[in-house]
Motif scaffolding. Sequence first.
Motif, PDB file in Angstrom:
ATOM      1  N   LEU A  99      22.125  57.235  57.512  1.00 19.81           N
ATOM      2  CA  LEU A  99      21.791  57.171  58.930  1.00 19.81           C
ATOM      3  C   LEU A  99      21.821  58.556  59.559  1.00 19.81           C
ATOM      4  CD1 LEU A  99      23.896  54.018  59.855  1.00 19.81           C
ATOM      5  CD2 LEU A  99      21.452  54.135  59.323  1.00 19.81           C
ATOM      6  N   ASN A 100      22.694  59.421  59.043  1.00 23.45           N
ATOM      7  CA  ASN A 100      22.757  60.838  59.410  1.00 23.45           C
ATOM      8  C   ASN A 100      23.393  61.566  58.229  1.00 23.45           C
ATOM      9  OD1 ASN A 100      25.670  60.673  59.727  1.00 23.45           O
ATOM     10  ND2 ASN A 100      25.303  59.733  61.736  1.00 23.45           N
ATOM     11  N   ASP A 101      23.770  62.827  58.408  1.00 27.41           N
ATOM     12  CA  ASP A 101      24.296  63.613  57.287  1.00 27.41           C
ATOM     13  C   ASP A 101      25.614  63.080  56.739  1.00 27.41           C
ATOM     14  OD1 ASP A 101      22.128  65.231  57.539  1.00 27.41           O
ATOM     15  OD2 ASP A 101      23.206  66.933  58.418  1.00 27.41           O
ATOM     16  N   ASN A 102      26.364  62.322  57.546  1.00 26.10           N
ATOM     17  CA  ASN A 102      27.703  61.915  57.142  1.00 26.10           C
ATOM     18  C   ASN A 102      27.917  60.420  56.986  1.00 26.10           C
ATOM     19  OD1 ASN A 102      28.184  64.522  59.161  1.00 26.10           O
ATOM     20  ND2 ASN A 102      29.295  64.596  57.227  1.00 26.10           N
ATOM     21  N   LEU A 103      26.915  59.603  57.280  1.00 27.30           N
ATOM     22  CA  LEU A 103      27.124  58.153  57.268  1.00 27.30           C
ATOM     23  C   LEU A 103      25.967  57.446  56.575  1.00 27.30           C
ATOM     24  CD1 LEU A 103      28.948  55.811  58.323  1.00 27.30           C
ATOM     25  CD2 LEU A 103      27.500  55.768  60.358  1.00 27.30           C
ATOM     26  N   SER A 104      26.303  56.532  55.659  1.00 25.73           N
ATOM     27  CA  SER A 104      25.270  55.734  55.003  1.00 25.73           C
ATOM     28  C   SER A 104      25.655  54.261  55.021  1.00 25.73           C
ATOM     29  CB  SER A 104      25.062  56.193  53.549  1.00 25.73           C
ATOM     30  OG  SER A 104      26.169  55.828  52.739  1.00 25.73           O
ATOM     31  N   ILE A 105      24.633  53.422  54.955  1.00 29.93           N
ATOM     32  CA  ILE A 105      24.821  51.985  54.769  1.00 29.93           C
ATOM     33  C   ILE A 105      23.992  51.581  53.554  1.00 29.93           C
ATOM     34  CG2 ILE A 105      25.319  51.452  57.181  1.00 29.93           C
ATOM     35  CD1 ILE A 105      22.384  50.522  57.441  1.00 29.93           C
ATOM     36  N   GLY A 106      24.332  50.439  52.949  1.00 25.71           N
ATOM     37  CA  GLY A 106      23.567  50.045  51.784  1.00 25.71           C
ATOM     38  C   GLY A 106      24.035  48.737  51.193  1.00 25.71           C
ATOM     39  N   ALA A 107      23.816  48.604  49.894  1.00 26.41           N
ATOM     40  CA  ALA A 107      24.177  47.375  49.189  1.00 26.41           C
ATOM     41  C   ALA A 107      24.515  47.724  47.744  1.00 26.41           C
ATOM     42  CB  ALA A 107      23.029  46.380  49.220  1.00 26.41           C
ATOM     43  N   SER A 108      25.381  46.909  47.142  1.00 30.32           N
ATOM     44  CA  SER A 108      25.715  47.125  45.735  1.00 30.32           C
ATOM     45  C   SER A 108      25.898  45.792  45.028  1.00 30.32           C
ATOM     46  CB  SER A 108      26.983  47.972  45.588  1.00 30.32           C
ATOM     47  OG  SER A 108      28.134  47.221  45.914  1.00 30.32           O
ATOM     48  N   ILE A 109      25.656  45.825  43.744  1.00 31.84           N
ATOM     49  CA  ILE A 109      25.926  44.679  42.880  1.00 31.84           C
ATOM     50  C   ILE A 109      26.640  45.224  41.644  1.00 31.84           C
ATOM     51  CG2 ILE A 109      23.626  44.810  41.848  1.00 31.84           C
ATOM     52  CD1 ILE A 109      23.774  41.755  41.464  1.00 31.84           C
ATOM     53  N   GLY A 110      27.728  44.562  41.259  1.00 33.27           N
ATOM     54  CA  GLY A 110      28.490  45.058  40.128  1.00 33.27           C
ATOM     55  C   GLY A 110      29.092  43.917  39.331  1.00 33.27           C
ATOM     56  N   PHE A 111      29.459  44.212  38.085  1.00 37.11           N
ATOM     57  CA  PHE A 111      30.103  43.194  37.259  1.00 37.11           C
ATOM     58  C   PHE A 111      31.141  43.837  36.353  1.00 37.11           C
ATOM     59  CE2 PHE A 111      27.064  44.800  34.255  1.00 37.11           C
ATOM     60  CZ  PHE A 111      27.656  44.632  33.013  1.00 37.11           C
ATOM     61  N   ASN A 112      32.113  43.043  35.959  1.00 35.69           N
ATOM     62  CA  ASN A 112      33.092  43.413  34.944  1.00 35.69           C
ATOM     63  C   ASN A 112      33.390  42.206  34.080  1.00 35.69           C
ATOM     64  OD1 ASN A 112      34.000  45.592  37.168  1.00 35.69           O
ATOM     65  ND2 ASN A 112      34.507  46.268  35.100  1.00 35.69           N
ATOM     66  N   TYR A 113      33.510  42.442  32.783  1.00 37.37           N
ATOM     67  CA  TYR A 113      33.847  41.383  31.840  1.00 37.37           C
ATOM     68  C   TYR A 113      35.249  41.635  31.309  1.00 37.37           C
ATOM     69  CZ  TYR A 113      33.841  38.501  27.637  1.00 37.37           C
ATOM     70  OH  TYR A 113      34.172  37.592  26.672  1.00 37.37           O
ATOM     71  N   PHE A 114      36.140  40.674  31.506  1.00 40.59           N
ATOM     72  CA  PHE A 114      37.519  40.764  31.045  1.00 40.59           C
ATOM     73  C   PHE A 114      37.745  39.742  29.934  1.00 40.59           C
ATOM     74  CE2 PHE A 114      37.454  41.921  35.515  1.00 40.59           C
ATOM     75  CZ  PHE A 114      38.248  43.060  35.565  1.00 40.59           C
ATOM     76  N   ASN A 115      38.524  40.110  28.913  1.00 35.70           N
ATOM     77  CA  ASN A 115      38.900  39.124  27.899  1.00 35.70           C
ATOM     78  C   ASN A 115      40.239  39.505  27.282  1.00 35.70           C
ATOM     79  OD1 ASN A 115      37.720  41.306  26.430  1.00 35.70           O
ATOM     80  ND2 ASN A 115      37.513  39.969  24.667  1.00 35.70           N
ATOM     81  N   GLN A 116      40.934  38.492  26.763  1.00 38.83           N
ATOM     82  CA  GLN A 116      42.237  38.735  26.161  1.00 38.83           C
ATOM     83  C   GLN A 116      42.556  37.629  25.173  1.00 38.83           C
ATOM     84  OE1 GLN A 116      45.159  39.908  29.000  1.00 38.83           O
ATOM     85  NE2 GLN A 116      46.842  39.906  27.545  1.00 38.83           N
ATOM     86  N   ASN A 117      43.155  38.014  24.030  1.00 35.99           N
ATOM     87  CA  ASN A 117      43.635  37.075  23.013  1.00 35.99           C
ATOM     88  C   ASN A 117      45.149  36.974  23.156  1.00 35.99           C
ATOM     89  OD1 ASN A 117      44.531  35.784  20.706  1.00 35.99           O
ATOM     90  ND2 ASN A 117      43.111  36.831  19.344  1.00 35.99           N
ATOM     91  N   PHE A 118      45.655  35.769  23.353  1.00 36.50           N
ATOM     92  CA  PHE A 118      47.087  35.553  23.549  1.00 36.50           C
ATOM     93  C   PHE A 118      47.786  35.062  22.278  1.00 36.50           C
ATOM     94  CE2 PHE A 118      45.110  35.228  27.689  1.00 36.50           C
ATOM     95  CZ  PHE A 118      45.932  36.024  28.472  1.00 36.50           C
ATOM     96  N   GLY A 119      47.084  35.039  21.157  1.00 39.69           N
ATOM     97  CA  GLY A 119      47.692  34.606  19.906  1.00 39.69           C
ATOM     98  C   GLY A 119      47.790  33.092  19.817  1.00 39.69           C
ATOM     99  N   ASN A 120      48.568  32.630  18.847  1.00 40.66           N
ATOM    100  CA  ASN A 120      48.723  31.189  18.618  1.00 40.66           C
ATOM    101  C   ASN A 120      49.738  30.614  19.605  1.00 40.66           C
ATOM    102  OD1 ASN A 120      48.637  28.679  17.534  1.00 40.66           O
ATOM    103  ND2 ASN A 120      49.164  29.288  15.451  1.00 40.66           N
ATOM    104  N   LYS A 121      49.327  29.600  20.366  1.00 41.27           N
ATOM    105  CA  LYS A 121      50.205  28.981  21.357  1.00 41.27           C
ATOM    106  C   LYS A 121      50.103  27.465  21.261  1.00 41.27           C
ATOM    107  CE  LYS A 121      50.625  32.497  24.919  1.00 41.27           C
ATOM    108  NZ  LYS A 121      50.611  32.720  26.368  1.00 41.27           N
ATOM    109  N   THR A 122      51.126  26.809  21.763  1.00 41.85           N
ATOM    110  CA  THR A 122      51.143  25.348  21.849  1.00 41.85           C
ATOM    111  C   THR A 122      51.336  24.941  23.294  1.00 41.85           C
ATOM    112  OG1 THR A 122      52.082  25.122  19.632  1.00 41.85           O
ATOM    113  CG2 THR A 122      52.321  23.240  21.119  1.00 41.85           C
ATOM    114  N   PHE A 123      50.484  24.025  23.737  1.00 42.38           N
ATOM    115  CA  PHE A 123      50.592  23.478  25.087  1.00 42.38           C
ATOM    116  C   PHE A 123      50.855  21.987  24.947  1.00 42.38           C
ATOM    117  CE2 PHE A 123      47.922  27.197  25.231  1.00 42.38           C
ATOM    118  CZ  PHE A 123      48.397  27.890  26.339  1.00 42.38           C
ATOM    119  N   SER A 124      51.865  21.501  25.651  1.00 37.91           N
ATOM    120  CA  SER A 124      52.205  20.085  25.516  1.00 37.91           C
ATOM    121  C   SER A 124      52.419  19.452  26.887  1.00 37.91           C
ATOM    122  CB  SER A 124      53.470  19.907  24.664  1.00 37.91           C
ATOM    123  OG  SER A 124      54.561  20.580  25.259  1.00 37.91           O
TER     124      SER A 124
END
Length: 197
Positions: free
Chosen positions: A58-83
Amino acid sequence: MKNIKKLFLAALLIVSGLSTASAQDLIGISYNMALPSNSSTITDASFRGGNLEYRHFLNDNLSIGASIGFNYFNQNFGNKTFSSENSAISGETYENSTSLSTLATAHYYLGNLGGIRPYAGVGIGAAGTYFTSQVGGVAVSDQYWGFAVAPEVGVIVPLGDAGVSLLGNVKYNYQTAAQGYDSVAYWGFNIGLAFDF
């Protein structure tokens, strides 16, 4: 994952269609690493992420706009039992989630045009979380969307006179709780390129 890639590509085409002849616009493309800050399950860092953004000055010091982003998270917790009272299940336990954010942005810049420009900004919009929990061969998947806010600080460093700059920032991404699921928050560390046009 294929749908996210298609959405990311579509956003790139839309953003590039917004271009004008003004040199007061930029498109930024960055690689994103992320570290969960409030997860009750996945705590491992993500090294699979990206961000695409458009900024109109809009001027030398201020902008407006839009963004789109993604992140993929994953984790292995090992062998577990749920009861429960009458049953139990055991096996290798995995969690993975993809966070997708779509934000309207505003940034304020220090320094002079053509030089190194530190900045601070914020994005406000919506974020979706797509996740899968798996124990052995049994998997459950779901998704939900919530309000998102993402304050950030960063710097733009020109790389010569070709209208290309190094773009780096640190962003705190927060998605509100929704549909019975907890809020999502993570730190994003982005490095990429900005193109003036």
